[in-house]
Design an enzyme around this catalytic site. Structure first.
Site, PDB file in Angstrom:
ATOM      1  N   ALA A  66       9.927  -4.458   8.373  1.00  0.00           N
ATOM      2  CA  ALA A  66       8.934  -5.247   9.103  1.00  0.00           C
ATOM      3  C   ALA A  66       7.593  -4.543   8.909  1.00  0.00           C
ATOM      4  CB  ALA A  66       9.301  -5.286  10.578  1.00  0.00           C
ATOM      5  N   GLY A 111      13.786  -4.029   8.335  1.00  0.00           N
ATOM      6  CA  GLY A 111      13.912  -5.491   8.228  1.00  0.00           C
ATOM      7  C   GLY A 111      14.282  -5.959   6.825  1.00  0.00           C
ATOM      8  N   GLU A 114      17.927  -5.581   6.736  1.00  0.00           N
ATOM      9  CA  GLU A 114      18.471  -6.635   7.612  1.00  0.00           C
ATOM     10  C   GLU A 114      18.406  -8.007   6.927  1.00  0.00           C
ATOM     11  OE1 GLU A 114      15.855  -5.209  10.806  1.00  0.00           O
ATOM     12  OE2 GLU A 114      17.632  -5.248  12.100  1.00  0.00           O
ATOM     13  N   GLU A 134      14.461   2.799  11.684  1.00  0.00           N
ATOM     14  CA  GLU A 134      13.683   2.456  12.881  1.00  0.00           C
ATOM     15  C   GLU A 134      13.578   3.583  13.907  1.00  0.00           C
ATOM     16  OE1 GLU A 134      15.718   0.416  11.301  1.00  0.00           O
ATOM     17  OE2 GLU A 134      14.805  -1.565  11.189  1.00  0.00           O
TER      18      GLU A 134
HETATM   19  N1  COA Z   1       4.979  -1.834   6.995  1.00  0.00           N
HETATM   20  C1  COA Z   1       3.697  -1.828   6.638  1.00  0.00           C
HETATM   21  N2  COA Z   1       3.234  -1.273   5.519  1.00  0.00           N
HETATM   22  C2  COA Z   1       4.129  -0.682   4.707  1.00  0.00           C
HETATM   23  C3  COA Z   1       5.502  -0.626   5.012  1.00  0.00           C
HETATM   24  C4  COA Z   1       5.914  -1.243   6.218  1.00  0.00           C
HETATM   25  N3  COA Z   1       7.197  -1.281   6.580  1.00  0.00           N
HETATM   26  N4  COA Z   1       6.151   0.046   4.029  1.00  0.00           N
HETATM   27  C5  COA Z   1       5.201   0.386   3.135  1.00  0.00           C
HETATM   28  N5  COA Z   1       3.975  -0.040   3.541  1.00  0.00           N
HETATM   29  C6  COA Z   1       2.702   0.114   2.868  1.00  0.00           C
HETATM   30  C7  COA Z   1       2.146   1.530   3.019  1.00  0.00           C
HETATM   31  O1  COA Z   1       1.470   1.666   4.256  1.00  0.00           O
HETATM   32  C8  COA Z   1       1.218   1.583   1.835  1.00  0.00           C
HETATM   33  O2  COA Z   1       0.049   0.841   2.138  1.00  0.00           O
HETATM   34  P1  COA Z   1      -1.426   1.461   1.804  1.00  0.00           P
HETATM   35  O3  COA Z   1      -1.405   1.631   0.304  1.00  0.00           O
HETATM   36  O4  COA Z   1      -2.361   0.406   2.274  1.00  0.00           O
HETATM   37  O5  COA Z   1      -1.507   2.752   2.526  1.00  0.00           O
HETATM   38  C9  COA Z   1       1.958   0.789   0.774  1.00  0.00           C
HETATM   39  O6  COA Z   1       2.872  -0.023   1.468  1.00  0.00           O
HETATM   40  C10 COA Z   1       2.734   1.659  -0.188  1.00  0.00           C
HETATM   41  O7  COA Z   1       3.600   2.492   0.561  1.00  0.00           O
HETATM   42  P2  COA Z   1       3.639   4.092   0.429  1.00  0.00           P
HETATM   43  O8  COA Z   1       4.175   4.643   1.701  1.00  0.00           O
HETATM   44  O9  COA Z   1       2.330   4.600  -0.045  1.00  0.00           O
HETATM   45  O10 COA Z   1       4.705   4.250  -0.757  1.00  0.00           O
HETATM   46  P3  COA Z   1       5.642   5.502  -1.032  1.00  0.00           P
HETATM   47  O11 COA Z   1       6.248   5.274  -2.375  1.00  0.00           O
HETATM   48  O12 COA Z   1       4.928   6.771  -0.801  1.00  0.00           O
HETATM   49  O13 COA Z   1       6.808   5.405   0.090  1.00  0.00           O
HETATM   50  C11 COA Z   1       8.429   4.273   1.455  1.00  0.00           C
HETATM   51  C12 COA Z   1       7.698   4.332   0.089  1.00  0.00           C
HETATM   52  C13 COA Z   1       9.273   2.980   1.453  1.00  0.00           C
HETATM   53  C14 COA Z   1       9.333   5.489   1.592  1.00  0.00           C
HETATM   54  C15 COA Z   1       7.396   4.262   2.607  1.00  0.00           C
HETATM   55  O14 COA Z   1       6.435   3.263   2.343  1.00  0.00           O
HETATM   56  C16 COA Z   1       7.987   3.982   3.953  1.00  0.00           C
HETATM   57  O15 COA Z   1       8.613   4.854   4.544  1.00  0.00           O
HETATM   58  N6  COA Z   1       7.769   2.756   4.491  1.00  0.00           N
HETATM   59  C17 COA Z   1       8.201   2.393   5.809  1.00  0.00           C
HETATM   60  C18 COA Z   1       9.677   2.103   5.832  1.00  0.00           C
HETATM   61  C19 COA Z   1      10.142   1.769   7.252  1.00  0.00           C
HETATM   62  O16 COA Z   1      10.069   2.575   8.146  1.00  0.00           O
HETATM   63  N7  COA Z   1      10.593   0.539   7.417  1.00  0.00           N
HETATM   64  C20 COA Z   1      11.128   0.084   8.655  1.00  0.00           C
HETATM   65  C21 COA Z   1      10.097  -0.620   9.444  1.00  0.00           C
HETATM   66  S1  COA Z   1      10.780  -1.177  10.979  1.00  0.00           S
END
Ligand code: COA
Length: 263
Positions: A66, A111, A114, A134
């Site tokens: 999400a 999400g 999910e 989460e």
């Molecule tokens: N919601 C909003 N933005 C998200 C996102 C999410 N769930 N997952 C990734 N993004 C965005 C990042 O903020 C970043 O945006 P920016 O360039 O404007 O800063 C962009 O996507 C790229 O992500 P980034 O974190 O730079 O890539 P990465 O390769 O370093 O890491 C992940 C990849 C997937 C490990 C990391 O993005 C992450 O942990 N995301 C969240 C996952 C999560 O907790 N999901 C559950 C949500 S309930």
């Protein structure tokens, strides 16, 4: 509705929906969820659509969860409403009357996992990473993950994945029964197409009854065996059931037309 966060195209009776926010790793914001829901509603009874494939844009992510940016302003009631909405949309995928295949082309987190769990079948590329992170955010999975993950891989493993927020690799997810197959990324859509072709050669009517019967096992207060009896009976209303038996007797391939006999 104008679609700004999803792409969609229908070819050879296969509707492919691509979550299209690659800069945000295809995170599901409210607008994306609304567009996805709109497409599900429109395609559900569209006779041109026999199979639905859901994937993410780019090489890196299926859906990374999400959209966390939308969480900052939520209170308890807002959280409940968001979770209810997500649960409704993902239940409509689970109960979609045609096969839904997730082509998991990278991160499937929160999400995103999910969403994949609500699909009937999951095929992943070897770079896919799956997890429900989460608790790292002080939250719990809210789009059906606590229920569907434990149904799919068992309670102990589901607790472990959710407590630790660990991301697991595709081969581990395959071993856990979370994925149906894993292939190199370049082969993902071919593998999905191969599966789709096999499914499309079968009776669509029968397959819709399979979905209802299998899902009945996971519905409160519904006896799955009774549901199976009902769905089995309904098959005989279809032209396909007559054609299937006749083709077997005549030692030929069945020509399914996928309609119900209204006569
Ligand atoms: N919601 C909003 N933005 C998200 C996102 C999410 N769930 N997952 C990734 N993004 C965005 C990042 O903020 C970043 O945006 P920016 O360039 O404007 O800063 C962009 O996507 C790229 O992500 P980034 O974190 O730079 O890539 P990465 O390769 O370093 O890491 C992940 C990849 C997937 C490990 C990391 O993005 C992450 O942990 N995301 C969240 C996952 C999560 O907790 N999901 C559950 C949500 S309930």
């Amino acid at each position: 509705m104008n679609y700004e966060n999803i792409l969609h195209h229908t070819e050879n009776n296969v509707l492919t929906i691509t979550i299209n926010r690659p800069d945000k790793l295809n995170a599901l914001n409210s607008a994306t969820l609304m567009e996805l829901n709109d497409m599900l509603v429109k395609s559900r009874n569209n006779d041109d659509v026999h199979v639905l494939v859901i994937t993410g844009a780019g090489q890196k992510a299926f859906v990374a969860g999400a959209d966390i940016a939308e969480f900052t302003s939520l209170d308890a009631e807002g959280g409940r409403m968001l979770s209810k909405r997500g649960n409704q949309i993902f239940a409509s995928i689970e109960n979609y009357p045609k096969p839904v295949i997730a082509a998991v082309n990278g991160f499937a987190l929160g999400g995103g996992l999910e969403l994949a769990l609500s699909c009937h079948i999951r095929i992943a590329s070897d770079n896919a990473r799956m997890g429900l992170p989460e608790v790292t955010l002080g939250l719990i999975p809210g789009y059906g993950g606590t229920q569907r993950l434990s149904q799919m891989i068992g309670k102990g493993k589901a607790f472990e994945m959710i407590f630790t927020a660990d991301m697991i690799k595709a081969d581990e997810a395959l071993n856990l029964g979370l994925l149906n197959a894993v292939v190199p990324q370049a082969e993902l859509m071919n593998k999905v197409a191969e599966l789709v072709e096999k499914i499309k050669s079968k009776s669509r009517v029968a397959i819709s009854h399979v979905i209802a019967a299998v899902n009945a096992n996971y519905k409160d207060g519904v006896n799955g065996f009774e549901a199976e009896i009902e769905e089995f009976g309904k098959c005989f209303e279809s032209v396909d059931a007559k054609e299937g038996a006749q083709a077997f007797i005549e030692k030929r391939k069945a020509n399914f037309v996928g309609t119900v006999d209204k006569a």
